[in-house]
Design a protein around this motif. Structure first.
Motif, PDB file in Angstrom:
ATOM      1  N   ALA A   1      88.134  36.073  24.460  1.00  0.00           N
ATOM      2  CA  ALA A   1      87.308  36.327  25.640  1.00  0.00           C
ATOM      3  C   ALA A   1      87.975  35.799  26.905  1.00  0.00           C
ATOM      4  O   ALA A   1      88.552  34.711  26.912  1.00  0.00           O
ATOM      5  N   GLY A   2      87.886  36.565  27.972  1.00  0.00           N
ATOM      6  CA  GLY A   2      88.479  36.131  29.228  1.00  0.00           C
ATOM      7  C   GLY A   2      88.064  37.018  30.384  1.00  0.00           C
ATOM      8  O   GLY A   2      87.632  38.161  30.187  1.00  0.00           O
ATOM      9  N   ILE A   3      88.177  36.475  31.579  1.00  0.00           N
ATOM     10  CA  ILE A   3      87.909  37.234  32.807  1.00  0.00           C
ATOM     11  C   ILE A   3      89.035  36.971  33.793  1.00  0.00           C
ATOM     12  O   ILE A   3      89.807  36.024  33.626  1.00  0.00           O
ATOM     13  N   VAL A   4      89.107  37.821  34.806  1.00  0.00           N
ATOM     14  CA  VAL A   4      90.098  37.618  35.862  1.00  0.00           C
ATOM     15  C   VAL A   4      89.384  37.616  37.206  1.00  0.00           C
ATOM     16  O   VAL A   4      88.450  38.395  37.426  1.00  0.00           O
ATOM     17  N   MET A   5      89.783  36.691  38.060  1.00  0.00           N
ATOM     18  CA  MET A   5      89.254  36.604  39.421  1.00  0.00           C
ATOM     19  C   MET A   5      90.408  36.788  40.396  1.00  0.00           C
ATOM     20  O   MET A   5      91.413  36.082  40.307  1.00  0.00           O
ATOM     21  N   PHE A   6      90.263  37.730  41.318  1.00  0.00           N
ATOM     22  CA  PHE A   6      91.309  38.014  42.284  1.00  0.00           C
ATOM     23  C   PHE A   6      91.015  37.325  43.622  1.00  0.00           C
ATOM     24  O   PHE A   6      89.869  37.188  44.017  1.00  0.00           O
ATOM     25  N   GLY A   7      92.070  36.903  44.290  1.00  0.00           N
ATOM     26  CA  GLY A   7      91.915  36.360  45.633  1.00  0.00           C
ATOM     27  C   GLY A   7      92.847  35.199  45.872  1.00  0.00           C
ATOM     28  O   GLY A   7      93.161  34.436  44.960  1.00  0.00           O
ATOM     29  N   PRO A   8      93.330  35.049  47.118  1.00  0.00           N
ATOM     30  CA  PRO A   8      94.199  33.913  47.446  1.00  0.00           C
ATOM     31  C   PRO A   8      93.426  32.601  47.378  1.00  0.00           C
ATOM     32  O   PRO A   8      92.199  32.571  47.498  1.00  0.00           O
ATOM     33  N   ILE A   9      94.139  31.517  47.197  1.00  0.00           N
ATOM     34  CA  ILE A   9      93.514  30.202  47.042  1.00  0.00           C
ATOM     35  C   ILE A   9      92.599  29.875  48.218  1.00  0.00           C
ATOM     36  O   ILE A   9      91.502  29.323  48.042  1.00  0.00           O
TER      37      ILE A   9
ATOM     38  N   TYR B   1      92.953  32.412  37.402  1.00  0.00           N
ATOM     39  CA  TYR B   1      93.401  32.993  36.134  1.00  0.00           C
ATOM     40  C   TYR B   1      94.660  32.295  35.635  1.00  0.00           C
ATOM     41  O   TYR B   1      94.756  31.913  34.458  1.00  0.00           O
ATOM     42  N   VAL B   2      95.620  32.112  36.521  1.00  0.00           N
ATOM     43  CA  VAL B   2      96.871  31.446  36.152  1.00  0.00           C
ATOM     44  C   VAL B   2      96.600  30.029  35.659  1.00  0.00           C
ATOM     45  O   VAL B   2      97.113  29.598  34.617  1.00  0.00           O
ATOM     46  N   ALA B   3      95.788  29.277  36.392  1.00  0.00           N
ATOM     47  CA  ALA B   3      95.490  27.900  36.000  1.00  0.00           C
ATOM     48  C   ALA B   3      94.836  27.848  34.627  1.00  0.00           C
ATOM     49  O   ALA B   3      95.178  27.008  33.783  1.00  0.00           O
ATOM     50  N   SER B   4      93.896  28.757  34.387  1.00  0.00           N
ATOM     51  CA  SER B   4      93.191  28.752  33.101  1.00  0.00           C
ATOM     52  C   SER B   4      94.127  29.122  31.957  1.00  0.00           C
ATOM     53  O   SER B   4      94.058  28.524  30.873  1.00  0.00           O
TER      54      SER B   4
ATOM     55  N   GLY C   1     100.169  32.510  31.824  1.00  0.00           N
ATOM     56  CA  GLY C   1     100.298  31.164  31.292  1.00  0.00           C
ATOM     57  C   GLY C   1     101.743  30.720  31.190  1.00  0.00           C
ATOM     58  O   GLY C   1     102.036  29.638  30.667  1.00  0.00           O
ATOM     59  N   LEU C   2     102.651  31.560  31.694  1.00  0.00           N
ATOM     60  CA  LEU C   2     104.085  31.276  31.642  1.00  0.00           C
ATOM     61  C   LEU C   2     104.732  31.309  33.014  1.00  0.00           C
ATOM     62  O   LEU C   2     105.824  30.781  33.203  1.00  0.00           O
ATOM     63  N   GLN C   3     104.091  31.963  33.969  1.00  0.00           N
ATOM     64  CA  GLN C   3     104.624  32.064  35.322  1.00  0.00           C
ATOM     65  C   GLN C   3     103.460  32.231  36.291  1.00  0.00           C
ATOM     66  O   GLN C   3     102.330  32.490  35.880  1.00  0.00           O
ATOM     67  N   GLY C   4     103.748  32.071  37.575  1.00  0.00           N
ATOM     68  CA  GLY C   4     102.714  32.235  38.578  1.00  0.00           C
ATOM     69  C   GLY C   4     102.528  33.685  38.995  1.00  0.00           C
ATOM     70  O   GLY C   4     103.440  34.502  38.867  1.00  0.00           O
ATOM     71  N   TYR C   5     101.324  33.996  39.475  1.00  0.00           N
ATOM     72  CA  TYR C   5     101.027  35.290  40.077  1.00  0.00           C
ATOM     73  C   TYR C   5     100.238  35.031  41.357  1.00  0.00           C
ATOM     74  O   TYR C   5      99.212  34.325  41.319  1.00  0.00           O
ATOM     75  N   ALA C   6     100.696  35.582  42.470  1.00  0.00           N
ATOM     76  CA  ALA C   6      99.956  35.439  43.720  1.00  0.00           C
ATOM     77  C   ALA C   6      98.582  36.079  43.583  1.00  0.00           C
ATOM     78  O   ALA C   6      98.420  37.105  42.912  1.00  0.00           O
TER      79      ALA C   6
END
Length: 249
Positions: free
Chosen positions: A89-97, A153-156, A143-148
């Protein structure tokens, strides 16, 4: 050495559609009995009805510790101790920090990371009763590299990667393997509306299919019996590197 899934009891989260549904189908084809969980009740029940007596659908909010305990107890009551857990299970949230809301950040962490922790926390005693088992946590290339614009999502997903390694260290003595899968762009509802131009520069220039991830899952469960705490990457080569055009001379 292989691990037989014939008669093995499995729990899959986020199982109503996309990769989760394909994982359920693959596990059933391999002989497992599966508790398919989700909050999409209509789709989840339809999947269970389609696959027959080897699958039962149960509603599960992966952020609810009590609900996890209930699902594990129901699995044991119906079929015996749990041998396999797939935290999908997972979700994605879009948007700059700077503009991502704290509530959206927290929701992504709660579902994608805390949900994985709660699943492992709930299932370990049952796996001990089964004399071992295997946990596969679905992370991401995020979980292996960053995405702008995908900070939460990346942190999780980095968190899932690290938690997998810690769990592997702790649970190895109990004959419980814990690994993570890191998919790149896969054809699921999660990527609806997302530009996929990036796949054109991959070594394999296409979007992946859910059944390809399921094939990786089954390999980890059945054949990779000497692997634990590791990342299994299925991304068409997304993170291999970049191609540089050679200038004319």
């Amino acid at each position: 050495m292989t691990m037989s899934l014939d008669g093995a009891v499995a729990i899959v989260t986020g199982a109503a559609r996309g990769m989760g549904a394909e994982h359920v189908r693959g596990l059933v084809a391999a002989g497992a009995r599966v508790v398919a969980t989700d909050i999409l009740d209509e789709e989840g029940r339809a999947l269970a009805d389609d696959l027959g007596d080897a699958v039962m659908y149960r509603r599960l909010d992966v952020t609810d510790a009590d609900a996890w305990d209930t699902v594990v107890a129901q699995a044991e009551e119906a079929w015996g101790p749990v041998k396999v857990l797939v935290n999908n299970a997972g979700i994605v949230m879009f948007g700059p920090i700077e503009s991502l809301s704290p509530s959206d950040w927290q929701r992504a962490i709660d579902i994608n990371l805390t949900g994985v922790f709660l699943g492992m926390h709930a299932v370990v005693p049952s796996m001990r009763r089964a004399n071992g088992g295997a946990i596969v946590n679905i992370s991401s290339t995020a979980g292996l590299q960053g995405y702008a614009n995908l900070g939460a999502y990346v942190a999780s997903k980095w968190g899932v990667r690290g938690l997998t390694k810690t769990a592997a260290l702790e649970l190895g003595p109990d004959n419980i393997r814990v690994n993570s899968i890191h998919p790149g762009p896969i054809r699921t509802p999660m990527i609806d509306g997302v530009s996929l131009d990036m796949v054109k520069s991959q070594p394999i220039p296409r979007v992946g299919e859910p059944e390809e991830v399921t094939a990786m899952l089954l390999f980890i469960l059945q054949d990779a019996t000497y692997s634990t705490g590791h990342e299994f990457i299925i991304d068409g080569g997304t993170i291999v590197g970049a191609t540089v055009d050679v200038p004319d001379t």
